[in-house]
Write an enzyme that holds these catalytic residues in place. Structure first.
Site, PDB file in Angstrom:
ATOM      1  N   GLY A 124       0.691  -1.307  -0.111  1.00 58.63           N
ATOM      2  CA  GLY A 124      -0.049   0.049  -0.036  1.00 58.63           C
ATOM      3  C   GLY A 124       0.808   1.191   0.111  1.00 58.63           C
ATOM      4  O   GLY A 124       2.113   1.073  -0.400  1.00 58.63           O
ATOM      5  N   ASN A 125       0.220   2.454   0.321  1.00 57.40           N
ATOM      6  CA  ASN A 125       1.198   3.468   0.284  1.00 57.40           C
ATOM      7  C   ASN A 125       0.342   4.393   1.436  1.00 57.40           C
ATOM      8  O   ASN A 125      -0.475   3.932   2.101  1.00 57.40           O
ATOM      9  CB  ASN A 125       0.908   4.313  -1.019  1.00 57.40           C
ATOM     10  CG  ASN A 125      -0.398   4.942  -1.482  1.00 57.40           C
ATOM     11  OD1 ASN A 125      -0.959   5.289  -0.904  1.00 57.40           O
ATOM     12  ND2 ASN A 125      -0.738   3.994  -2.776  1.00 57.40           N
TER      13      ASN A 125
END
Ligand SMILES: Cc1cc2nc3c(=O)[nH]c(=O)nc-3n(C[C@H](O)[C@H](O)[C@H](O)COP(=O)(O)O)c2cc1C
Length: 435
Positions: A231-232
């Site tokens: 993810g980020n």
């Protein structure tokens, strides 16, 4: 336009009298269908007086007019407000136990907009969430409820969006600009005690009235196995602020929501996505009827080449796994290509989160990105562990493909969103030759 206004049995039914006045003052012909429960909150006399039509909630009234078939056939727009948990469930499961649900089943291609209102627990119950998802997957526009004080002392998401917001969303859904929705009726003599009609005039002059704006927000998640993902750090705050600003400017707003830490604003349509591939599909679909597309989500450039169907185990007898990545499609570039191929009149705005490095500074990378993506505007911000992601403030530079002077905007994410929406409005008004 012939509108059916369904009213559900919730406290917020009284606010729908104002919504009805907005429709009639804009020249629309409205038939109100309250549910049995709704008439416990607001009486039939109110709906009849304000709409100028007889009102019933039974399929067995005025049978010779075949109301249960005719109203759905004739409607050009159906709006349900407040949409109770019960109504969402009945609509999702295709029940036809009163005049309103019969009408919904007869709607055919007619656009349907539902504005839910209920306690937070009801709204967030998995049954309601599943019903909303089912309705959205069938093309029904289900608005996000507002957050705030509910019927009792409690507060949270579940309030009916304001009548003006429902009105704008409904007009945009029906493709009818508020300004051209039919000859505005001459100021009508309101029945004594009738709710004052909120004026439609301010909505008519708002910069994005009648336009559909699609905005992506949050960060995509690329699964590795059923429990893990890449993810980020995107919180979705900037995209949500943009959605609120576009709504404020009078647009119909569709939010393509990847993982977000903040709720969607009331009155927007939400399309939930998880991965970059899901976002691509949703964006290409949404762009087909959008006047403006703003890609503010942080989209993963790469995804794991292999996704394990079962949890990857730590084992002493097997070497530690290596994650191979494959490139995700370039959604922004694809949106521009599809628009240009279709000669569609559409403004596309990209976002660039850059860190800068030894090879170049943030603006150099951004200009390069604008050149590659060929979008109309690129909103650039410098990111880092303590910069932008999750913060409430932002500082951006807006670059334009026409090479005009870069424009700086900073402050709260709402301030930045307002500046971006103002810039978009200015670009759109420049694109339209004066009449
Ligand atoms: C005072 C009161 C307020 C209510 N408010 C709501 C509401 O805001 N949303 C909701 O989903 N149900 C609410 N309910 C429950 C609905 O009235 C009930 O589920 C009813 O069956 C809904 O019928 P309908 O969907 O046919 O309108 C309320 C009930 C009461 C007595």
């Amino acid at each position: 336009m012939r509108i059916v206004l369904g009213v559900g049995g919730g406290i917020a039914a009284y606010k729908v009298a104002s919504l009805l006045r907005l429709f009639t003052e804009a020249g629309h012909d409205v038939t109100v269908i309250p549910t049995e429960a709704a008439t416990r909150f607001v009486g039939v006399a109110t709906w009849e007086a304000l709409s100028g039509h007889p009102v019933s909630n039974s399929v067995f009234d005025a049978v010779h007019t075949v109301n249960h078939v005719r109203l759905g056939h004739e409607a050009e727009l159906i709006v349900v407000a407040p949409a109770t948990a019960d109504l969402l469930a009945r609509a999702a499961t295709g029940q036809a136990d009163d005049l309103l649900t019969n009408t919904l089943l007869m709607a055919g291609d007619c656009p349907v907009l539902m504005a839910p209102a209920m306690h937070t627990e009801m709204w967030q119950h998995p049954a309601t969430e599943a019903n909303v998802e089912t309705l959205r997957s069938r093309g029904v526009t289900v608005l996000e409820p507002a957050s705030g004080r509910l019927t009792g002392a409690d507060s949270g998401p579940g309030r009916l969006p304001e009548p003006e917001a429902i009105f704008s969303a409904a007009m945009a859904l029906a493709g009818a600009s508020v300004a051209t929705a039919g000859a505005p009726a001459a100021p009508s003599a309101a029945p004594a005690g009738a709710p004052a009609a909120p004026s439609a005039a301010p909505a008519a002059v708002r910069a994005l009235t009648g336009l559909t704006v699609t905005i992506s927000a949050g960060g995509t998640r690329e699964p590795l196995d059923p429990v893990r993902f890449l993810g980020n750090r995107s919180s979705g705050k900037q995209g949500v602020a943009l959605a609120a600003a576009a709504l404020e400017a009078g647009a119909r707003v569709r939010l393509l929501a990847a993982h977000m830490e903040v709720p969607a604003p009331a009155g927007v349509e939400v399309v939930q996505v998880e991965t970059a591939l899901e976002l691509r599909k949703a964006a290409l679909h949404a762009a087909a009827d959008s006047d403006v597309v703003i890609m503010a989500a942080a989209v993963a450039d790469f995804r794991p080449a292999d996704v394990s169907g079962t949890k990857i185990k730590k084992r002493d007898d097997v070497a530690d796994p290596v994650i191979n990545l494959v490139r995700n499609p370039d959604i922004l570039r694809e949106l521009v290509e599809v628009r240009d191929a279709a000669s569609r009149d559409q403004l596309i705005v990209g976002f660039a989160a850059e860190t800068g490095d030894a090879g170049g500074d943030v603006l150099e990378y951004a200009r390069d990105k604008l050149h590659r993506k060929a979008c109309d505007l690129l909103v650039v911000n410098q990111v880092g562990q303590d910069l932008v992601f999750g913060e409430d403030t932002n500082s951006v530079v807006i670059l334009s493909r026409d090479g005009s002077e870069p424009q700086e905007a900073s402050g709260s994410k709402s301030d930045v969103a307002a500046a971006v929406i103002d810039r978009i409005s200015a670009e759109l008004s420049r694109a339209v030759p004066p009449a």
